[in-house]
Write an enzyme that holds these catalytic residues in place. Structure first.
Site, PDB file in Angstrom:
ATOM      1  N   HIS A   7      40.151 -13.036  32.133  1.00 57.83           N
ATOM      2  CA  HIS A   7      38.887 -12.898  31.394  1.00 57.83           C
ATOM      3  C   HIS A   7      38.193 -14.240  31.389  1.00 57.83           C
ATOM      4  CE1 HIS A   7      36.057 -11.964  28.161  1.00 57.83           C
ATOM      5  NE2 HIS A   7      36.351 -10.698  28.421  1.00 57.83           N
TER       6      HIS A   7
ATOM      7  N   ASP B  65      39.990  -3.612  29.830  1.00 50.82           N
ATOM      8  CA  ASP B  65      39.980  -2.538  30.835  1.00 50.82           C
ATOM      9  C   ASP B  65      41.364  -2.093  31.273  1.00 50.82           C
ATOM     10  OD1 ASP B  65      37.187  -4.305  31.974  1.00 50.82           O
ATOM     11  OD2 ASP B  65      37.138  -2.277  31.154  1.00 50.82           O
TER      12      ASP B  65
HETATM   13  C1  SDX Z   1      35.037  -7.395  31.275  1.00 49.64           C
HETATM   14  O1  SDX Z   1      32.643 -11.419  29.651  1.00 49.64           O
HETATM   15  C2  SDX Z   1      33.050 -10.417  28.985  1.00 49.64           C
HETATM   16  O2  SDX Z   1      33.092 -10.463  27.809  1.00 49.64           O
HETATM   17  C3  SDX Z   1      33.421  -9.176  29.825  1.00 49.64           C
HETATM   18  C4  SDX Z   1      34.032  -8.024  29.073  1.00 49.64           C
HETATM   19  C5  SDX Z   1      33.057  -7.393  28.112  1.00 49.64           C
HETATM   20  O3  SDX Z   1      33.516  -6.780  27.153  1.00 49.64           O
HETATM   21  O4  SDX Z   1      31.841  -7.445  28.398  1.00 49.64           O
HETATM   22  O5  SDX Z   1      35.187  -8.460  28.367  1.00 49.64           O
HETATM   23  C6  SDX Z   1      34.434  -6.891  30.017  1.00 49.64           C
HETATM   24  O6  SDX Z   1      34.319  -7.597  32.211  1.00 49.64           O
HETATM   25  C7  SDX Z   1      36.507  -7.695  31.314  1.00 49.64           C
HETATM   26  C8  SDX Z   1      36.974  -8.283  32.692  1.00 49.64           C
HETATM   27  C9  SDX Z   1      37.181  -7.086  33.659  1.00 49.64           C
HETATM   28  N1  SDX Z   1      37.423  -7.567  35.008  1.00 49.64           N
HETATM   29  C10 SDX Z   1      38.625  -7.482  35.599  1.00 49.64           C
HETATM   30  O7  SDX Z   1      39.646  -7.098  35.026  1.00 49.64           O
HETATM   31  C11 SDX Z   1      38.640  -7.889  37.080  1.00 49.64           C
HETATM   32  C12 SDX Z   1      39.879  -8.763  37.360  1.00 49.64           C
HETATM   33  N2  SDX Z   1      39.670 -10.047  36.681  1.00 49.64           N
HETATM   34  C13 SDX Z   1      39.132 -11.144  37.538  1.00 49.64           C
HETATM   35  O8  SDX Z   1      38.155 -10.709  38.443  1.00 49.64           O
HETATM   36  C14 SDX Z   1      38.760 -12.346  36.670  1.00 49.64           C
HETATM   37  O9  SDX Z   1      39.807 -12.575  35.810  1.00 49.64           O
HETATM   38  C15 SDX Z   1      37.479 -12.332  35.874  1.00 49.64           C
HETATM   39  C16 SDX Z   1      36.297 -12.092  36.718  1.00 49.64           C
HETATM   40  C17 SDX Z   1      37.533 -11.320  34.784  1.00 49.64           C
HETATM   41  C18 SDX Z   1      37.349 -13.715  35.207  1.00 49.64           C
HETATM   42  O10 SDX Z   1      37.268 -14.609  36.219  1.00 49.64           O
HETATM   43  P1  SDX Z   1      37.096 -16.200  35.910  1.00 49.64           P
HETATM   44  O11 SDX Z   1      37.188 -16.526  34.482  1.00 49.64           O
HETATM   45  O12 SDX Z   1      35.896 -16.625  36.658  1.00 49.64           O
HETATM   46  O13 SDX Z   1      38.420 -16.745  36.477  1.00 49.64           O
HETATM   47  P2  SDX Z   1      38.510 -17.306  37.890  1.00 49.64           P
HETATM   48  O14 SDX Z   1      37.947 -16.308  38.859  1.00 49.64           O
HETATM   49  O15 SDX Z   1      37.948 -18.679  37.880  1.00 49.64           O
HETATM   50  O16 SDX Z   1      40.092 -17.338  38.082  1.00 49.64           O
HETATM   51  C19 SDX Z   1      40.870 -18.439  37.635  1.00 49.64           C
HETATM   52  C20 SDX Z   1      42.161 -18.328  38.454  1.00 49.64           C
HETATM   53  C21 SDX Z   1      41.887 -18.207  39.950  1.00 49.64           C
HETATM   54  O17 SDX Z   1      43.019 -18.726  40.639  1.00 49.64           O
HETATM   55  P3  SDX Z   1      42.987 -20.307  41.125  1.00 49.64           P
HETATM   56  O18 SDX Z   1      41.717 -20.434  41.981  1.00 49.64           O
HETATM   57  O19 SDX Z   1      42.951 -21.109  39.873  1.00 49.64           O
HETATM   58  O20 SDX Z   1      44.268 -20.441  41.932  1.00 49.64           O
HETATM   59  O21 SDX Z   1      42.836 -17.121  38.089  1.00 49.64           O
HETATM   60  C22 SDX Z   1      42.906 -16.257  39.229  1.00 49.64           C
HETATM   61  C23 SDX Z   1      41.847 -16.707  40.202  1.00 49.64           C
HETATM   62  O22 SDX Z   1      42.192 -16.379  41.526  1.00 49.64           O
HETATM   63  N3  SDX Z   1      42.659 -14.899  38.735  1.00 49.64           N
HETATM   64  C24 SDX Z   1      43.371 -13.827  39.085  1.00 49.64           C
HETATM   65  C25 SDX Z   1      42.818 -12.764  38.359  1.00 49.64           C
HETATM   66  N4  SDX Z   1      41.809 -13.223  37.610  1.00 49.64           N
HETATM   67  C26 SDX Z   1      41.708 -14.545  37.845  1.00 49.64           C
HETATM   68  N5  SDX Z   1      44.420 -13.675  39.942  1.00 49.64           N
HETATM   69  C27 SDX Z   1      44.906 -12.419  40.060  1.00 49.64           C
HETATM   70  N6  SDX Z   1      44.443 -11.334  39.394  1.00 49.64           N
HETATM   71  C28 SDX Z   1      43.397 -11.474  38.535  1.00 49.64           C
HETATM   72  N7  SDX Z   1      42.928 -10.413  37.879  1.00 49.64           N
END
Ligand code: SDX
Length: 429
Positions: A307, A364
């Site tokens: 998140h 989710d």
């Molecule tokens: C919602 O903002 C809100 O409030 C949203 C929400 C709402 O109520 O409106 O809460 C609803 O959108 C919830 C989120 C739903 N999305 C998902 O579940 C999709 C999977 N999650 C990822 O896509 C991700 O975690 C995000 C998009 C939710 C958040 O991404 P960030 O904060 O930009 O984190 P990042 O992409 O910078 O990741 C940091 C690290 C990375 O690795 P490194 O580059 O540090 O090695 O964490 C890893 C990412 O690759 N990572 C994951 C991951 N999420 C982040 N690795 C594996 N699986 C994941 N799900």
């Protein structure tokens, strides 16, 4: 007022006022920095940028706290229904019995769609994603109900506009499902509450007795409350940005629906189920799934995990997980996907990669399993998220509408394109 000093090398170049909000949050007020220094700040994705002042929702991502107008989400889910929470987000206070009854009356009064709108549904291909119909129908409401005059009698106008949108969107969502399964529309009925009405419009059948299951109705109220608002998330920011150009509420909400559709945001609940089904159907072990999620060369992500703000367990995921077990138990059902989800969570929460990156289940991760248990198809899950988020979007649009500070949203950029060059005529190129 406290001041921060900005130095470049050892040269003090600017004094920045320091603001403190009601939860002791500190921010640097850079509203005049470009005018005073010619400089801008750089924050792609706005993760460190306060875009507005808001009194609607407070969340603490480190502590896993979520409050709507000061009320903890845990209490609202237990003590209120979705209509009360929608009223709270929009009006700033929970309704008393008289206000609650009036709201319910308005919701019933405005639940039907203009008969000409029904033709739109018929013309969509059967493989259409429901979110595209919801977005298109949402903005089309401005064609059929153009009068949104928040100036004259703002409270009455606001209740009319808001209950019209809350009620008609619910009808649009149910009619979308009926269209996609090739069934006749089922009109809303006075005899049902907001959530029971939705389930009846979705699943009523002329060939078998149908009454909405009270377990489903209770669960749907809780799920919509969990989704009702979440501060300045992607789709709410879209709604506020569209609102800042003074586009009408229907246009702004339609933009919010489109922003929510993405799998990184509201589309994740659909992606979670597809991920769990892939693990089940391809015979992937949980261990292999976690390994794939950590592999940078593998596009596989643990959907429903991570998140932008929560760096601990999303309080909504905790509630959804408990609700999921309760609903399945009440229905006397089990779901292999829930078993896979629980095993996946336990595995990930003990894995260095996820621990280091503060990746926990978000809202989710479990909600899709509950929607499934109600018979709601996977491609409708993000529509359910939109129905829940609607009062939050409306509250933020109205808050912007009443905020004297609000200007049209217009961020700046760092330019990385070519420096000036001159056109060579086509015949010489
Ligand atoms: C919602 O903002 C809100 O409030 C949203 C929400 C709402 O109520 O409106 O809460 C609803 O959108 C919830 C989120 C739903 N999305 C998902 O579940 C999709 C999977 N999650 C990822 O896509 C991700 O975690 C995000 C998009 C939710 C958040 O991404 P960030 O904060 O930009 O984190 P990042 O992409 O910078 O990741 C940091 C690290 C990375 O690795 P490194 O580059 O540090 O090695 O964490 C890893 C990412 O690759 N990572 C994951 C991951 N999420 C982040 N690795 C594996 N699986 C994941 N799900």
């Amino acid at each position: 007022m406290k001041k921060a000093k900005l130095y470049i090398d050892d040269q003090e170049v600017y004094e920045i006022p320091v603001l403190e909000d009601n939860m002791k949050g500190i921010s640097l007020d850079i509203r005049n920095i470009r005018k005073d220094t010619g400089m801008i700040t750089y924050d792609p994705g706005f993760g460190n940028t306060g875009s507005c002042q808001s009194a609607i929702t407070y969340l603490d991502g480190e502590k896993g706290i979520l409050q709507y107008r000061g009320y903890p989400i845990e209490e609202l889910v237990e003590e209120c229904d979705f209509v009360e929470v929608a009223y709270l987000l929009i009006h700033g206070a929970l309704p008393d019995a008289k206000e609650r009854y009036k709201y319910q009356e308005l919701l019933n009064q405005h639940s039907m769609l203009h008969v000409d709108m029904l033709d739109f549904f018929r013309k969509y291909p059967d493989h259409t994603h429901p979110m595209s119909i919801l977005a298109a129908m949402g903005v089309s409401l401005s064609a059929f109900y153009p009068e949104i005059n928040l100036e004259e009698d703002p409270e009455a106008q606001m209740d009319l506009t808001v209950t019209r949108l809350l009620s008609k969107m619910r009808t649009i969502a149910a009619f979308t499902y009926r269209k996609l399964i090739g069934a006749e529309f089922v009109n809303p009925s006075y005899q049902y509450s907001y959530c029971a009405n939705f389930l009846n419009m979705m699943f009523h059948s002329p060939v078998r007795e149908y009454t909405p299951n009270p377990v489903h109705v209770r669960a749907l109220n809780k799920l919509l409350i969990l989704h009702a608002d979440h501060e300045q998330n992607c789709s709410t920011t879209a709604v506020r940005l569209i609102g800042s150009s003074e586009a009408n509420l229907y246009a702004a909400v339609s933009a919010g629906i489109c922003a929510l559709w993405g799998p990184r945001h509201g589309g994740a609940n659909q992606a979670v189920i597809e991920m769990l089904e892939q693990i089940r159907d391809d015979g992937i072990t949980v261990d292999e799934a976690v390994k794939k999620a950590k592999d940078k060369d593998d596009p596989f992500r643990l959907m429903g995990f991570g998140h932008r703000v929560y760096k601990t367990y999303d309080p909504r995921a905790r509630i959804a997980r408990k609700l999921c077990a309760e609903v399945l138990e009440d229905l006397g059902e089990s779901d292999q996907l829930l078993e896979i989800a629980i095993e996946l969570e336990q595995h990930a929460l003990n894995d260095e990669y996820f621990i280091e990156r503060n990746l926990y289940p978000n809202v989710d991760f479990y909600t899709g399993i509950i929607f499934r248990a109600m018979g709601i198809p996977t491609n409708m899950f993000t529509v359910m998220f939109a129905l829940g988020r609607l009062p939050g979007w409306i509250a933020h649009y109205l808050e912007w509408n009443h905020d004297p500070y609000e200007k049209i949203g217009r961020p700046r950029q760092l330019y990385t394109g070519p420096t000036v060059r001159h056109v060579i005529p086509l015949e010489e190129r």
